[in-house]
Design a protein around this motif. Structure first.
Motif, PDB file in Angstrom:
ATOM      1  N   GLY A 105       0.815  -1.213   0.000  1.00 13.94           N
ATOM      2  CA  GLY A 105       0.000   0.000   0.000  1.00 13.94           C
ATOM      3  C   GLY A 105       0.845   1.257   0.000  1.00 13.94           C
ATOM      4  N   ALA A 106       0.195   2.370   0.303  1.00 15.91           N
ATOM      5  CA  ALA A 106       0.842   3.683   0.233  1.00 15.91           C
ATOM      6  C   ALA A 106       1.906   3.848   1.321  1.00 15.91           C
ATOM      7  N   ILE A 107       2.976   4.566   0.954  1.00 13.15           N
ATOM      8  CA  ILE A 107       4.054   4.898   1.884  1.00 13.15           C
ATOM      9  C   ILE A 107       4.115   6.416   1.969  1.00 13.15           C
ATOM     10  N   ARG A 108       3.871   6.975   3.145  1.00 16.34           N
ATOM     11  CA  ARG A 108       3.924   8.427   3.331  1.00 16.34           C
ATOM     12  C   ARG A 108       5.346   8.839   3.675  1.00 16.34           C
ATOM     13  N   LEU A 109       5.821   9.874   2.995  1.00 16.19           N
ATOM     14  CA  LEU A 109       7.206  10.310   3.148  1.00 16.19           C
ATOM     15  C   LEU A 109       7.281  11.751   3.639  1.00 16.19           C
ATOM     16  N   LEU A 110       8.401  12.099   4.212  1.00 17.72           N
ATOM     17  CA  LEU A 110       8.756  13.485   4.474  1.00 17.72           C
ATOM     18  C   LEU A 110      10.017  13.748   3.663  1.00 17.72           C
ATOM     19  N   VAL A 111       9.939  14.675   2.714  1.00 20.42           N
ATOM     20  CA  VAL A 111      11.060  14.958   1.819  1.00 20.42           C
ATOM     21  C   VAL A 111      11.508  16.396   2.035  1.00 20.42           C
ATOM     22  N   GLY A 112      12.768  16.578   2.418  1.00 21.24           N
ATOM     23  CA  GLY A 112      13.326  17.905   2.615  1.00 21.24           C
ATOM     24  C   GLY A 112      14.178  18.292   1.426  1.00 21.24           C
ATOM     25  N   ILE A 113      13.935  19.493   0.885  1.00 23.91           N
ATOM     26  CA  ILE A 113      14.649  19.951  -0.299  1.00 23.91           C
ATOM     27  C   ILE A 113      15.202  21.351  -0.055  1.00 23.91           C
ATOM     28  N   ASN A 114      16.514  21.501  -0.194  1.00 26.20           N
ATOM     29  CA  ASN A 114      17.126  22.819  -0.103  1.00 26.20           C
ATOM     30  C   ASN A 114      16.614  23.725  -1.212  1.00 26.20           C
ATOM     31  N   TYR A 115      16.749  25.029  -1.002  1.00 24.74           N
ATOM     32  CA  TYR A 115      16.269  25.976  -2.000  1.00 24.74           C
ATOM     33  C   TYR A 115      16.920  25.727  -3.366  1.00 24.74           C
ATOM     34  N   ASN A 116      18.191  25.271  -3.364  1.00 25.05           N
ATOM     35  CA  ASN A 116      18.891  25.041  -4.626  1.00 25.05           C
ATOM     36  C   ASN A 116      18.500  23.725  -5.296  1.00 25.05           C
ATOM     37  N   GLY A 117      17.605  22.944  -4.667  1.00 31.39           N
ATOM     38  CA  GLY A 117      17.117  21.730  -5.292  1.00 31.39           C
ATOM     39  C   GLY A 117      17.802  20.453  -4.852  1.00 31.39           C
TER      40      GLY A 117
END
Length: 209
Positions: A105-117
């Motif tokens: 089933g679904a996997i919920r994530l927390l994704v952190g991305i710097n302003y530069n990508g």
């Protein structure tokens, strides 16, 4: 006599129901603030696992927006996106996309991305993957998820955003390829979403403001 007894029993049951309902309401009113505070503390710990508190000076928990893009964020529901700023300048975003095609089933994530990508990192918020097999995506089980830190749309190239079995650069455990494949694809799509929307994300009004 029988009718009177039935009426008395019904009245007693009604009284118990009213008392029980009142007790539940009272208990909720007492515990709800504590539950909310605990949830906030847990979320902040998770957020700060990806971005340290010295990297931003805004109220990260309350500087958020809701975004929608079923194709790139894995769900037709609004996704929460937190915005980190330093001296009112954008620093990073932390968003909660979904990998819809996990093994169970679904996997919920927390994704952190710097302003530069570049990626600050990735964490799993919730999943239903098989214990002892697919759950190695959790930090308490292995370091696999830590390999995303520092990655970007150019590191690796688009063809590298796959597990090694599919010709990419990301490891997988034998017998549990579906789980990491889903996570890698979801993270890659989150980066694509950020690339397309970066400026708009920091300019959009907070729904609570």
């Amino acid at each position: 006599m029988l009718e009177a007894r039935i009426i008395r029993v019904a009245a007693i049951l009604t009284l118990f129901a009213i008392l029980g309902s009142g007790l539940v309401t009272f208990t909720y009113q007492i515990t709800a603030p504590h539950i909310a505070a605990n949830e906030r503390a847990t979320l902040l710990r998770t957020l700060n696992a990806l971005i340290s508190q010295d990297q931003y000076d805004n109220d990260l928990f309350n500087d958020f927006i809701w975004v929608q893009n079923e194709d790139l964020l894995g769900t037709n529901q609004p996704v929460t996106l937190y915005r980190a700023r330093q001296a009112e300048q954008p620093v990073a975003v932390l968003l909660t996309p979904v990998a819809p095609d996990g093994y169970n089933g679904a996997i919920r994530l927390l994704v952190g991305i710097n302003y530069n990508g570049t990626l600050l990192g990735v964490r799993v918020i919730s999943h239903q993957e098989t214990p002892g097999l697919g759950d190695y995506i959790e930090t308490r089980r292995s370091n696999w998820i830590l390999d995303f830190k520092g990655r970007s749309l150019t590191n690796p190239s688009e063809s590298g955003w796959r597990v090694k079995r599919d010709g990419g650069v990301f490891d997988q455990v034998t017998g549990a390829t579906i789980t990491p494949r889903a996570v890698v694809k979801a993270v890659h799509k989150a980066l694509l979403f950020y690339q397309q929307q970066r400026n708009a994300l920091f300019n959009k009004d907070n729904p609570s403001s």
